[in-house]
Design an enzyme around this catalytic site. Structure first.
Site, PDB file in Angstrom:
ATOM      1  CB  CYS A  49       4.200  -0.207   1.967  1.00  0.00           C
ATOM      2  SG  CYS A  49       3.149  -1.443   2.943  1.00  0.00           S
ATOM      3  CG  ASP A 109      15.001  36.014 -15.795  1.00  0.00           C
ATOM      4  OD1 ASP A 109      15.213  37.103 -15.453  1.00  0.00           O
ATOM      5  OD2 ASP A 109      14.206  35.712 -16.687  1.00  0.00           O
ATOM      6  CG  ASP A 161      14.467  34.550 -20.675  1.00  0.00           C
ATOM      7  OD1 ASP A 161      14.998  34.758 -19.690  1.00  0.00           O
ATOM      8  OD2 ASP A 161      14.912  35.018 -21.821  1.00  0.00           O
ATOM      9  CB  CYS A 201      -1.050  -0.114   1.236  1.00  0.00           C
ATOM     10  SG  CYS A 201      -0.203   0.373   2.800  1.00  0.00           S
ATOM     11  CG  ASP A 254      12.456  39.246 -17.402  1.00  0.00           C
ATOM     12  OD1 ASP A 254      12.588  40.394 -17.342  1.00  0.00           O
ATOM     13  OD2 ASP A 254      13.319  38.407 -18.152  1.00  0.00           O
TER      14      ASP A 254
END
Length: 783
Positions: A32, A681, A677, A29, A459
């Site tokens: 576990c 950054d 991007d 399960c 940005d």
């Protein structure tokens, strides 16, 4: 043999740590799997552990500088009550093995339980002596063989002083079977419960089998990714003809595992790319949909990058291998999805704390209920009869049988698995749904954070724009024509003219990878003598250029704010700056020493749908901000086009200052998502509550981002945030159901309103309700 693997990264990539793959036995399960995960993570040097219940596997990632102490991991797993052994990384079936195990259990249980139910409920043979002996024999077979996984699991937990769901199933089934055997062998007479004992094992096995099937569906995206890469490739081997002694190239089909960086591979139409590489010859289109979620084919020519698992559509290509194995983009994506699916959200801690004490508490409740019904049956029956007027009539065993059967019912109906599955099932379903859309989510914590975001910072360059800027207009200072005569190109004097200024700008920009630099590089291919070239992150580039008299002067190309800080007067170009800034262009200045010699208006196109994305976010109550290094006029122009108010626009912000701006918003109580991007950054992505990187498949190794948008489409931002909110809502629903089910089910069983068979059905259904609710995320759509 250990499946440790260490790969060599491409330039600029993070070195992947060693990974050990383990086959873990004894997990039945989700609790576990949680116990195995926690055990592995206690070993020094382990960076993270991903345990996949559906394939009984564990992936152990080691810290970069840590020794890979596999023996310590195996010991930790053993001490937790399970067995583990190292295996090859390629040996994986992702669900089939676990389904097969429960499939056999289910068939054996059904072949026994159905006849017993028919004999007792349809033919009324429950009190017949011969039928009771037959039931004893058939139920014993189910106990020994179909019940073996539960008994083994309970025994392993007992040896280490712990307990789990296996403990409850083993105790419940044994209680019903044990009492019935005692009654039959002791000739006590009355009803026996062999059918109930067999039904408990059968129904719970059926629940596990269905859970395995549903979990396999939930991990469909991961399985698709694993099957993308081909097993073989056509390697091009160079040699010489034995008779004519002329160079030859032969295509040899080899296993992908034999390829190494620098090898050349032939790709025919319809072939899947075996590894990451660069096109050396040919033109074609690539289907990258499964990798990036982008449906339109990507054109590939000489120099283009290609990625493992993508499909060559219509032309022959020759590629050079640049990355293999775990260093490929596909391998990074698979690792990211696996890591996310097996991660844990902070909200799961509530369920974990309850699960840690759940089984012992349930055993005590079952013991108390059994003693109550066995020692003071008059009181128990009175309470049961009083509640019947509001609930329903349920037949209750009489005599000593009531104590055993009601205790068994309490043990069976209690379900720690529903609590354990509440979060992982939702995370698995949502990360798969996200992966199909080209959205990679780092872990469950990232999903949880995304669900609480109140502000989104964008940005500009490469995020809101296409990232393909072009020089729209150039401006030369009135005296620049006289300065140009002094520039030296490979020792040759050039006549004065605008092209000489553009040549210097192109030469300065040539070694930079910034999108604006790439645009300026296209101004000229002429070579200019430079030395001591340096790039100032987020500002510009600087180098010395040789003059005709043999002297050297300092040339700078970059943002106007940077040039002003260095003492360069830019007022001579104010009219040019104003004209193009109001059109949203970025103004780049070129200076010799402290003198301005030129200005360049660089304009990038906004991505389609940006304004709609901003509107959608604002409709959801999210605040939107724009941060950029451009001047205020350019930033205001862009913001007006996309619908961001002027007070939420911050211009002339250096890369390092973006993180400070994030801090300011956080200090005001905002939970901030930063969308960038990845170019300059990283500090802001790291500082934000949620970092969203807009990049290509080759960029996914960035550690700063919580969410990576492979398609680079800005429309995926509200989609990712919406999916995260839906996931958080689903987790809360699942946790509510798990707690509600146990809070209602256990008392009803203790009061005699739930038979062991009905309890087993309810227990299985509780798991399926949690998983089924999570699976709705696979069909989630943004409205």
């Amino acid at each position: 043999m250990s499946a440790e693997r260490t790969t060599h990264p491409k330039a600029g990539e993070v070195t992947p740590a060693a990974v050990t793959e383990l086959l873990v036995s004894g997990m039945n399960c989700n609790n576990c799997a949680r116990q195995v995960t926690e055990a592995i993570q206690t070993v020094p040097g382990v960076r993270s552990a991903s345990v996949m219940l559906n394939v009984s596997r564990a992936s152990v990632r080691w810290a970069a500088d840590a020794p890979t102490d596999v023996a310590a991991v195996l010991t930790a797993v053993k001490n937790a009550g399970y067995k583990a052994k190292p295996i090859e990384a390629a040996a994986q079936d992702y669900g089939e093995a676990r389904q097969t195990g429960w499939h056999l259990n289910l068939w054996l249980g059904v072949l026994v339980t159905v006849p017993l139910m028919a004999g007792e409920w349809i033919f009324g043979g429950g009190m017949e002596r011969w039928f009771q002996w037959l039931s004893f024999a058939l139920a014993g077979v189910v106990q020994i063989f179909a019940g073996a996984p539960f008994y083994r699991g309970a025994w392993r937990q007992l040896k280490v002083g712990s307990s789990n769901m296996d403990t409850l199933v083993a105790l419940g089934s044994t209680t019903a079977f044990g009492y019935s055997a005692w009654a039959l062998l002791g000739d006590l007479g009355g009803h026996v419960y062999f059918m109930e004992a067999a039904a408990i094992i059968t129904l719970i096995s059926a629940g596990h089998w269905l859970e395995a099937r549903v979990s396999e569906r939930a991990s469909g995206a991961l399985r698709s990714l694993l099957h993308l890469a081909p097993q073989t490739a056509r390697r091009i081997d160079s040699g010489r003809d034995a008779f004519h002694h002329v160079p030859t190239t032969n295509e040899t089909e080899v296993p992908v595992s034999e390829l190494k960086p620098g090898d050349f591979v032939a790709l025919r139409p319809g072939d899947r790319v075996p590894t990451d590489g660069a096109v050396m010859d040919g033109d074609s289109a690539m289907d990258e949909a499964m990798l990036t979620g982008e449906s339109a084919p990507a054109d590939k020519t000489t120099g283009s990058e290609v990625y493992a698992g993508t499909v060559n559509l219509n032309g022959r290509l020759v590629m050079r291998v640049t990355a293999t194995g775990a260093a490929t983009a596909l391998a990074h994506i698979i690792a990211a999805v696996q890591r996310a699916q097996t991660s844990r959200a902070g909200i799961q801690r509530i369920a974990d704390r309850v699960s840690n004490v759940f089984v012992p508490v349930v055993v005590l409740v079952a013991l108390a209920a059994g003693l109550w019904w066995g020692l003071v049956p008059e009181s128990a029956n009175a309470v049961h009869a009083w509640l019947t007027q509001w609930l329903w009539h349920a037949p209750v065993p009489t005599g000593v049988a009531a104590a055993f059967i009601i205790a068994a019912a309490v043990l069976i109906i209690a379900c720690p698995c529903a609590m354990g599955l509440a979060t992982p099932a939702a995370i698995m379903a949502s990360t798969n749904a996200a992966a199909r859309r080209g959205i990679l989510i780092r872990d469950g914590v990232a999903l949880e954070k995304a669900g609480h975001v109140t502000a989104v910072i964008f940005d500009k360059t490469g995020t809101l724009t296409l990232g393909k800027p072009e020089v729209a207009k150039s401006w030369l200072a009135p005296s620049s024509s006289r300065r140009e005569e002094t520039l030296n190109s490979k020792g040759k004097s050039k006549p004065p003219g605008p092209g000489r200024c553009e040549s210097l700008a192109a030469a300065l920009a040539r070694n930079s990878t910034h999108p604006i630099s790439r645009a300026l590089t296209k101004l000229s291919s002429e070579a200019i003598s430079l030395s001591d070239w340096t790039e100032v992150r987020g500002a510009g580039v600087v180098a010395k250029t040789q003059m005709e008299d043999g002297g050297w002067r300092m040339a700078r190309l970059g943002s106007l704010i940077w040039l002003r800080e260095l003492g360069t007067a830019v007022s001579a170009g104010d009219s040019f700056i104003t004209e193009w800034s109001t059109q949203g262009a970025t103004i780049v200045g070129l200076a010799l020493d402290q003198s301005l010699v030129g200005l360049f208006a660089v304009r990038d196109t906004l991505k389609p749908g940006v304004a709609k994305v901003v509107e959608q976010l604002q409709q959801r109550g999210l605040k939107t901000f724009l941060v950029t290094g451009d001047n205020a006029l350019s930033a205001a122009s862009i913001a007006k086009k996309i619908g961001i108010t002027g007070e939420n626009v911050f211009a002339e912000v250096r890369p390092g200052q973006k993180a400070e701006f994030v801090k300011q918003l956080q200090a005001r109580g905002e939970r901030v998502a930063f969308v960038g991007d990845g170019i300059n950054d990283a500090p802001a992505l790291e500082q934000a509550d949620l970092g969203i990187a807009v990049g290509r498949a080759s960029d996914i190794a960035r550690e700063a981002a919580d969410i990576i948008l492979l398609k680079s489409e800005i429309e995926a931002v509200p989609e990712a945030l919406g999916l995260a909110r839906a996931t958080l809502r689903t987790i809360k629903q699942n946790l509510f159901w798990a707690f509600f089910y146990n809070a209602i089910g256990v008392p009803l069983a203790a009061l005699g309103f739930m038979s062991p068979v009905l309890c087993a059905v309810a227990m299985g259904c509780s798991d399926l309700i949690v998983i089924g609710n999570a699976l709705r995320l696979r069909r989630w759509r943004r409205f």
